[in-house]
Design an enzyme around this catalytic site. Structure first.
Site, PDB file in Angstrom:
ATOM      1  CG  ASN A   1      36.267  35.418  37.073  1.00  0.00           C
ATOM      2  OD1 ASN A   1      35.575  34.832  36.252  1.00  0.00           O
ATOM      3  ND2 ASN A   1      37.578  35.276  37.144  1.00  0.00           N
TER       4      ASN A   1
ATOM      5  N   GLY B   1      50.651  30.765  37.537  1.00  0.00           N
ATOM      6  CA  GLY B   1      49.350  31.413  37.459  1.00  0.00           C
ATOM      7  C   GLY B   1      48.424  30.818  36.410  1.00  0.00           C
TER       8      GLY B   1
ATOM      9  NE  ARG C   1      43.884  29.243  48.852  1.00  0.00           N
ATOM     10  CZ  ARG C   1      43.227  30.022  47.993  1.00  0.00           C
ATOM     11  NH1 ARG C   1      42.425  30.961  48.437  1.00  0.00           N
ATOM     12  NH2 ARG C   1      43.355  29.850  46.689  1.00  0.00           N
TER      13      ARG C   1
END
Ligand code: UD1
Ligand code: CA
Length: 451
Positions: A169, A77, A15
């Protein structure tokens, strides 16, 4: 009681739309990863392990000697990333602190609280949270009616009700090591095809155990960097914090929003910083100065009661009561002694201007030593470069350099000597002599009554 740390830095940072790895983008002049390494190292007293992607040469080089790396070959991940470090820790390691390289503003103190909370609680881990109205895609912390943490739902998979949750979080955790290594390999694959570290919360809840939560003290700690807009927000928040500290220490700022102060800069009390001013690198500024507007100071030392207006200084040293600008440029090795005045459109490089030198307008002084109380006329230039080498110019105390004098170095102008307007000085001028013309010749010696 040992606790070790793992920093996750293998993400692609897509991004950011950048050729540079995300974690090497800078905040306050320091790479994001550097911020996290420092906070973790300070809070634990030992260096972390850093999980990087397979092509992370730039990241390794930026961390330098002493960096400890683990490679995550495939980016599967955050849970998968932590698992890659499992083999690095022996039995004696009781806790594992996990932080993300894209959360640069979490303080060492917060990391310490995270670790201490986990030390004093028998649950499987402690996580860092923030209460915030701006959710920015963070995972939502879902609790039951008694306040036990049930799960973290990633924004992409959350229901509208869950999206409304304001407890988020932050992405830093302290785990019981044994529990972590037992449960990480059992993480489910998420709908996105990743193993989410955050799914360990649900894994604990399924065993009837609950993670503890610690919240950040200062909300700016929870600014994570996924995009360049986040980076700009972090810069703004950091700038506000740095500027507030300097104001508390006695520095006046007319407009803190356009005042940029690097983290290593030091400023004395009663100094005033005017708008559009950037102070950076190892810059030190004394007391009672006025700096700006429109001024950039890099790696320079500025004494007490100096005034610098609309100028650029790099690698310069100014003693007390020096007046600069507007529109002056001081380059590396410029040393201006007490009370020097340098006006508009002047440049000084690798030169010492002794006490009380005046240099009002349009001059270049390079590779020179200028004696006390010398007057440098408008347009004076040290011709210090012959196309191959740099040469030195010496101007002795009390000399008067006429407007538009060219000093063809190497050359010496004697004590209290004078040059005429437009002189091109190719030969030394003796003490008390007057030299004029092109090339300059001595026309007379000054008598004591002339001086
Ligand atoms: C993550 C959390 C989210 C939290 C947010 C806070 C998960 C699944 N989600 O989301 O709950 O609110 O952080 O900042 O953890 N990384 C790797 N390898 C990978 C993937 C990521 O090393 O395969 C690293 C990244 O470089 C980054 C960190 O892990 O430093 C977090 O990854 P990122 O993709 O930014 O997670 P978020 O979507 O921000
Ligand atoms: Ca992130």
């Amino acid at each position: 009681m040992t606790c070790e740390a793992v920093i996750l830095a293998a993400g692609l940072g897509t991004r950011m739309k950048s050729a540079r790895p995300k974690v090497l983008h800078t905040l306050g002049g320091k790479p994001l990863l550097g911020w996290v390494i420092e906070a973790v190292t300070e809070s634990l007293g030992r260096a972390p392990w850093i999980v990087v992607g397979p092509e992370a040469d730039e990241v390794r080089a930026a961390v330098g000697e002493g960096g400890r790396f683990v490679v995550q070959e495939e980016r599967l991940g955050t849970g998968h990333a932590v698992l890659q470090a499992a083999g690095e820790f022996g039995e004696g390691v009781e806790r594992i602190l996990v932080a993300s390289a894209d959360m640069p503003l979490i303080s060492a103190d917060t990391m310490r609280r995270l670790r201490e909370t986990q030390e004093n609680h028998d649950g499987p881990f402690t996580l860092l949270t923030v209460e915030s109205e701006t959710a920015r895609g963070f995972g939502r912390v879902v609790r039951d009616t008694e306040g036990n943490i049930l799960e973290i739902v990633e924004a992409a998979h959350a229901s509208p009700d869950q999206l409304a949750i304001r407890e988020l979080n932050v992405g830093a955790y302290c785990f019981d090591a044994e529990w972590l290594w037992a449960h990480l390999p059992e993480l489910p694959l998420s709908p996105k095809g990743e193993y989410y570290l955050t799914d360990l919360v649900a894994a604990a809840a399924a065993e009837g155990r609950s993670a503890a939560a610690v919240s950040v003290e200062d909300p700016i700690e929870a600014i994570g960097i996924n995009t360049r807009a986040h980076l700009a927000q972090a810069e703004t928040a950091l700038r506000a914090r740095v500027n507030r500290r300097w104001m508390e220490a006695g520095v006046t700022m007319l407009d803190p929003e356009t005042t940029y102060i690097g983290l290593e800069v030091e400023i004395g009390p009663d100094t005033e910083i005017l708008p559009n001013t950037i102070l950076e690198g190892r810059t030190q500024i004394g007391e009672g100065c006025v700096i700006g507007p429109n001024t950039v100071v890099h790696d320079s030392e500025i004494g007490d009661r100096c005034q610098i207006q609309a100028s650029v200084l790099e690698g310069a040293t100014l003693e007390a009561e020096v007046l600069i600008g507007p529109f002056a440029h001081l380059r590396p090795g410029a040393h201006l002694e007490r009370g020097v005045h340098m006006g508009n459109f002047g440049e000084v490089k690798n030169s010492r201007l002794k006490r009380g030198v005046r240099m009002g307008h349009f001059s270049y002084i390079g590779d020179a030593t200028i004696g006390e109380a010398v007057n440098i006329g408008a347009g004076t230039i040290t011709c210090n470069y012959d196309g191959e080498q740099k040469h030195h110019t010496d101007i002795e105390a009390g000399a008067f350099i006429g407007s538009d004098t060219m000093l063809v170095a190497p050359v010496r102008i004697g004590r209290r000597a004078r040059t005429g307007a437009g002189a091109v000085v190719t030969k030394d001028v003796p003490d008390h002599a007057v030299a004029v013309g092109v090339p300059a010749r001595v026309i007379r010696k000054l008598k004591p009554e002339d001086e």
